[in-house]
Scaffold this motif. Sequence first.
Motif, PDB file in Angstrom:
ATOM      1  N   TYR A 148       0.861  -1.183   0.000  1.00 32.76           N
ATOM      2  CA  TYR A 148       0.000   0.000   0.000  1.00 32.76           C
ATOM      3  C   TYR A 148       0.898   1.234   0.000  1.00 32.76           C
ATOM      4  CZ  TYR A 148      -3.413   3.532   1.202  1.00 32.76           C
ATOM      5  OH  TYR A 148      -4.198   4.653   1.183  1.00 32.76           O
ATOM      6  N   PRO A 149       0.583   2.235  -0.855  1.00 30.39           N
ATOM      7  CA  PRO A 149      -0.394   2.240  -1.946  1.00 30.39           C
ATOM      8  C   PRO A 149       0.109   1.434  -3.142  1.00 30.39           C
ATOM      9  CG  PRO A 149       0.831   4.281  -1.936  1.00 30.39           C
ATOM     10  CD  PRO A 149       1.294   3.533  -0.736  1.00 30.39           C
ATOM     11  N   ALA A 150      -0.600   1.573  -4.267  1.00 27.59           N
ATOM     12  CA  ALA A 150      -0.292   0.735  -5.426  1.00 27.59           C
ATOM     13  C   ALA A 150       1.109   0.986  -5.961  1.00 27.59           C
ATOM     14  CB  ALA A 150      -1.332   0.978  -6.529  1.00 27.59           C
ATOM     15  N   GLU A 151       1.657   2.206  -5.767  1.00 26.20           N
ATOM     16  CA  GLU A 151       2.975   2.526  -6.314  1.00 26.20           C
ATOM     17  C   GLU A 151       4.120   1.839  -5.591  1.00 26.20           C
ATOM     18  OE1 GLU A 151       0.139   5.914  -7.100  1.00 26.20           O
ATOM     19  OE2 GLU A 151       0.696   4.648  -5.390  1.00 26.20           O
ATOM     20  N   LYS A 202       8.147   5.530  -4.333  1.00 27.14           N
ATOM     21  CA  LYS A 202       7.036   6.109  -5.086  1.00 27.14           C
ATOM     22  C   LYS A 202       5.767   6.075  -4.253  1.00 27.14           C
ATOM     23  CE  LYS A 202       8.958   4.874  -9.605  1.00 27.14           C
ATOM     24  NZ  LYS A 202       8.732   4.147 -10.882  1.00 27.14           N
ATOM     25  N   GLY A 203       4.801   6.899  -4.669  1.00 26.68           N
ATOM     26  CA  GLY A 203       3.546   6.974  -3.944  1.00 26.68           C
ATOM     27  C   GLY A 203       3.587   8.040  -2.865  1.00 26.68           C
ATOM     28  N   THR A 204       2.439   8.299  -2.258  1.00 25.93           N
ATOM     29  CA  THR A 204       2.333   9.317  -1.214  1.00 25.93           C
ATOM     30  C   THR A 204       1.628   8.740   0.003  1.00 25.93           C
ATOM     31  OG1 THR A 204       0.232  10.107  -2.128  1.00 25.93           O
ATOM     32  CG2 THR A 204       2.248  11.203  -2.883  1.00 25.93           C
ATOM     33  N   GLY A 205       1.746   9.471   1.120  1.00 22.61           N
ATOM     34  CA  GLY A 205       1.104   9.046   2.356  1.00 22.61           C
ATOM     35  C   GLY A 205       1.843   7.901   3.010  1.00 22.61           C
ATOM     36  N   THR A 206       1.168   7.257   3.969  1.00 18.88           N
ATOM     37  CA  THR A 206       1.766   6.107   4.643  1.00 18.88           C
ATOM     38  C   THR A 206       1.951   4.964   3.654  1.00 18.88           C
ATOM     39  OG1 THR A 206       0.829   6.711   6.784  1.00 18.88           O
ATOM     40  CG2 THR A 206       1.417   4.405   6.456  1.00 18.88           C
ATOM     41  N   GLY A 234       7.144  12.423   9.006  1.00 20.42           N
ATOM     42  CA  GLY A 234       8.570  12.146   9.147  1.00 20.42           C
ATOM     43  C   GLY A 234       9.080  11.105   8.177  1.00 20.42           C
ATOM     44  N   GLN A 235       8.390  10.923   7.065  1.00 20.99           N
ATOM     45  CA  GLN A 235       8.717   9.850   6.129  1.00 20.99           C
ATOM     46  C   GLN A 235      10.114   9.986   5.530  1.00 20.99           C
ATOM     47  OE1 GLN A 235       6.277   9.116   2.317  1.00 20.99           O
ATOM     48  NE2 GLN A 235       5.434   7.710   3.836  1.00 20.99           N
ATOM     49  N   GLU A 288      12.679  10.824   6.832  1.00 20.99           N
ATOM     50  CA  GLU A 288      13.739  10.535   7.790  1.00 20.99           C
ATOM     51  C   GLU A 288      13.937   9.030   7.973  1.00 20.99           C
ATOM     52  OE1 GLU A 288      11.993  12.743  10.895  1.00 20.99           O
ATOM     53  OE2 GLU A 288      12.306  14.634   9.843  1.00 20.99           O
ATOM     54  N   ARG A 289      13.248   8.218   7.174  1.00 23.04           N
ATOM     55  CA  ARG A 289      13.412   6.771   7.223  1.00 23.04           C
ATOM     56  C   ARG A 289      13.872   6.263   5.860  1.00 23.04           C
ATOM     57  NH1 ARG A 289       8.105   7.659   8.859  1.00 23.04           N
ATOM     58  NH2 ARG A 289       7.917   8.023  11.107  1.00 23.04           N
ATOM     59  N   ALA A 290      14.492   5.102   5.846  1.00 21.92           N
ATOM     60  CA  ALA A 290      14.969   4.527   4.592  1.00 21.92           C
ATOM     61  C   ALA A 290      13.787   4.147   3.707  1.00 21.92           C
ATOM     62  CB  ALA A 290      15.835   3.308   4.870  1.00 21.92           C
ATOM     63  N   ALA A 291      13.898   4.455   2.419  1.00 22.03           N
ATOM     64  CA  ALA A 291      12.817   4.160   1.483  1.00 22.03           C
ATOM     65  C   ALA A 291      12.937   2.775   0.877  1.00 22.03           C
ATOM     66  CB  ALA A 291      12.787   5.205   0.365  1.00 22.03           C
ATOM     67  N   LYS A 292      14.105   2.162   0.954  1.00 22.39           N
ATOM     68  CA  LYS A 292      14.310   0.830   0.393  1.00 22.39           C
ATOM     69  C   LYS A 292      14.972  -0.060   1.436  1.00 22.39           C
ATOM     70  CE  LYS A 292      14.999   2.180  -4.467  1.00 22.39           C
ATOM     71  NZ  LYS A 292      15.954   2.110  -5.615  1.00 22.39           N
TER      72      LYS A 292
END
Length: 867
Positions: free
Chosen positions: A600-603, A627-631, A718-719, A721-725
Motif C-alpha cells: 500500500y499504496p499501489a505505487e 514512489k507513492g504518497t502518504g503512509t 517524518g517519512q 527521515e526513514r529509509a525508502a528501500k
Amino acid sequence: MTVQKQVGMGALACALVWQLVAGTTVYAAGPTLTLSSQETITSGAIMKNYVWTTTRSNKDVSVNANVVEVDLTNPNVKIDAMAGTKNQFTKNQSVLGMVKDTGAVAGVNGDFFNTQAEGVPEGAQITNGQVMATPAKISGLYSFAITKNNQPIIDILDFQGNVTAKDGTSFELGGVNKTYYWDDNDVPLIADGLFLYTSAWAMTQRAVDGTHVPTEALIQNDIVKEIAVDTNVKMIAPADGYILRGSGLAREFIVNHLKVGDKITTKYDMVPHDASKTYDWKNFKMLIGGSTLLVDDAKPSYFTRNIGDFSGYSPRSRTAIGYSKDMKTAYIITSDRSAGSAGMTLPELQQFMIGAGVWKGMVLDGGGSTQMVSRSLGDFDPKLVNKTENGNQRSVVNGVGVYSTAPKGDLKGLILKGQNILFMNEPSTYQFKAYDDYYNPISVEGIVPQWSTSTTNGAFKDNVFTPAAPGKTQITAKSGKGSASMDVEVVGRDQITAMTFSAGAFSVTEGGDFKLPISVTTRSGVTRDLPAASATWELSGIKGSLKDGILHVDSASGSQAAQVIARYDGYSTMVTLPVGREKIWYDVDKFAVMTTGDKYPAEVVSSVNIAQDNGNKNIEIAYDFTKGTGTKAAYARFNGTSGAPIEGEPEFISARVFGDGSFNWVRAEVVDANGVTNLVSFTENMNWTGWRKITADVSDLKFPLKIKSVYVANPANGQDERAAKGKINIDDISFIYKGQLASLPKNTVKLTVNKKQVTLNDKPMTLEQAPTIVNDNTLIPLRFVTEALSGSVKWDEKERKVTVIRGDKLIDLWIDNADLLVNGQRVTAEVAPKIMNNVTMVPLRLVSEKLGFKVGWDPKNYGITLE
C-alpha cells in the motif's frame, strides 16, 4: 524536519507574555516553564535545561528543552555558522560532527534543506565573515546574523545580483550556491536561472534536478577560463574564482555573450526586505537562514510562512534562535519529541521562547534534524545533549556553533563524577575533571588529587572508594587551587524505605532469561538499582539459576509459579511470577500458513519470499517506498485476506526480526472478536541490524483473535527521515499465554480474645497463648494462624526476626520493633510484635491484611474469624 517547497502565510498566534526568574517555575495562562538545571559551557556561554508543561486535549504533557545562552558582550566567546564536513556544502554530517570539525564547544542544526537535493541550505549563510550562500527568492524566510559590533539581527534579506558580459549585456543572478528550488508561485527558478558556485560547493555537479541540463562557465580572477555547453565544468570552483551555471535563458546568455578570455563583472547584494533598514552585510561575522519569524517584541509573531508545510501544528522536535531585548544575549534553542518528552507545535514554541527570555526569534529546521551538542564543564569532547526524534543523529547541511576565543587560563576548579548512593562493600571509582579561569577544560594528566572522606565508614585506594559501613559521608578531591566535594550515602537496612523488584508483571517460560532489577529507595528519597552482586538470592518453585540479576529458567515442569527472594543487609523482598506458556505459531521450517505479499499504496514495490539464514528458513519482506504518497507499507499476509485464528487468550505476540536499520515500523494486523483490525506495533523505530526478538502486547484486545499480517510501514509523518528501500526477515512468530498463580486453600480459623480454644475448619484446637489486647490492638499467635492458613514461618534467633511467606506475600518482622517489611515495603505498626509464653504475637489487623487474610470481628463475644 525538511521541506522542498514553502508557500503561503500562517495564522496569527495568540499573544502570551512570560517572564522567567532563574531557578523558579513561571505560571502563565496554562503552560508552566521550569528551569531544572544550568551549567557553564565556557566563558560567556551557559547551558540551561527546562521542563515546559502544557495541556493538550485536556491532558497534561511535558517537554524537555535546552537553551544555550551566549553573552554577546563577552570577548571570550562567539557564534558562527557551520556547514557539512569541514565547512563544505554537499557533505552533510551530524551536528556533533560539525562541532568536532570546527572546534566548537556547542552547536545546533541550522537551516531547512531539500533532502532530495545535493545538501545545501535553503537560505543564506555567512561563516567567519565569508559568504557561503545567499537568500532564496522565497518570501517570509528570516535569517539570523551577528554584525561586526556583535549586534544580533533577525530579518528578511533579499538577494540582488547580476553578471555583465564584456559586450555590456547583463543577466540577473539567481543566487550563490543554491540548489534547485521553487518560488512562491511554484516556478522552478533553475529553469531560466543563472547561479554562482564557489569552492564551498564541494561537488563537481551543481543543482541537478534531472530535468534542466546545465551550461556552465569557469571564472577565475574575473576572466572566463572555460565554457561547458550543455554539460558541467568537471571540477569544484577554485578558491580564486567561481562557476556560473545556467539553464534556459541563462544558457543563452552564457553561450551568446561569454567567451573564453573575456573579463566579466559579477555583483550581488543582500538587502533588507524592509527598505527603511540598512545593513552592512559584507561586515557580518556570521549569518544563517531559517524560516518563519516566531517572536517579535517578546510576543508571538504572525507566521511569515505556511507552517503546515513543516508540521508546524503538530508536536515535533524543534530548533530555534533568538536574542534578548537589550541585544546582549543570544538564545540557541531545542525542544524534544522523544520518550518522555511530548514535543512542541510552533505556537507552543513561541510561548516557550518568550518564557525563556527571547525578545525576537525565528525557527530553524526541526523534527528529525533537531540536534543540540554541548561540552560539559571540564570535558574536552562535546556530546549530544538532547534526545533526537528518531533516536539517530541525522546528517544535516549546516548549523550554529558556539566557540571559545579565550586564552589558556590557570586551574580554577575540579569536578567530581561518580555514584552518590552506594551499597556496602561496593567499590566505586570516582573520576575528576578540571577547568581553567575561562571555564575551559584542562588536561588532568599529571594531576594527582588528594582524596579524603568526612567520616571513617570507608577507605580510598587511588580514586576507588569502598564503603564498609552504612551512613552519610562527603568525598573531597583537592589539587592546588582546585577542589571539589560530593555527598555520598552508603545504604544500610535502616536507610531503606523500599526494596522492590522493578521489572513489572510478566510470566516466566521454560528456557527463558528474565531480567530482575531491584530498585532501592532510601529515606532521603533517592532511588537506585541494587547491584545484583550485593544481594543474596533464593529461588523456589522452578529449577533455574540467577546470575547478574538474570533469572534463567531451566525447568518449570509441574509448577505454577516461581518465587525469587533477594536480601541485602537483612532487608528482604520477594517477587512471585506465574509460569506462562509460549507457543510458536509460525516457523517456516516446521509449520506455517499460506503467506502472500501485499502493498500500500499501489505505487509501492514489495515482495515476500522464503530466505535462509545458516540453514534456518524464514520469510523475507523486501520493500521500495520511493514512489507513492502518504503512509506506505509492505505486507506478509496470512491466509489471503482471511487471516489465521489464534487459540486462547495470549498476552503477547512475539517474533524474531532481522532488522535493516531503516527506522521504519514493524507491525501486525490483529483482528479482535468485534471484527476490528488492530494495528499492533512491534517497534516504531527499527534502528538495529541483525536478529532481535521483539514483542507486542495484545492483552487488551477482545478475544478470540485472528492475525492477518505482519508488515513494514513508513508513516507519512517524518517519512523522509526513514529509509525508502530495504528488506527485513521474520521468523518464529509466537504467542505468550499468561500463567495463573495457584489459589490458596480456603481454611477458616476462629479465635476468641483471652481464650486458648480455637477452631480450624470447625476442628477444635488449643493454643499455647491466647489472643490478647495491647494498647487497643489485638495480638494473635503468628505461627499457628499463618500455618493454619497455608503459610510458612521462619525464625532467626540472632536477629530475633520472623519471616512469613504466604502465597505471593513475604513479611519480615522483628520482636519489639514496630517496623516490618511487606514485599520490600517498610510499614510501621501501632504495636510491635511481642513474645508471650515463647509464642510470637503480632498485630491482628495489620499482619492479617498484609498477608491477604479476610478478618471478621464479633465485638459482643470478642470473636475473630480469619479465612
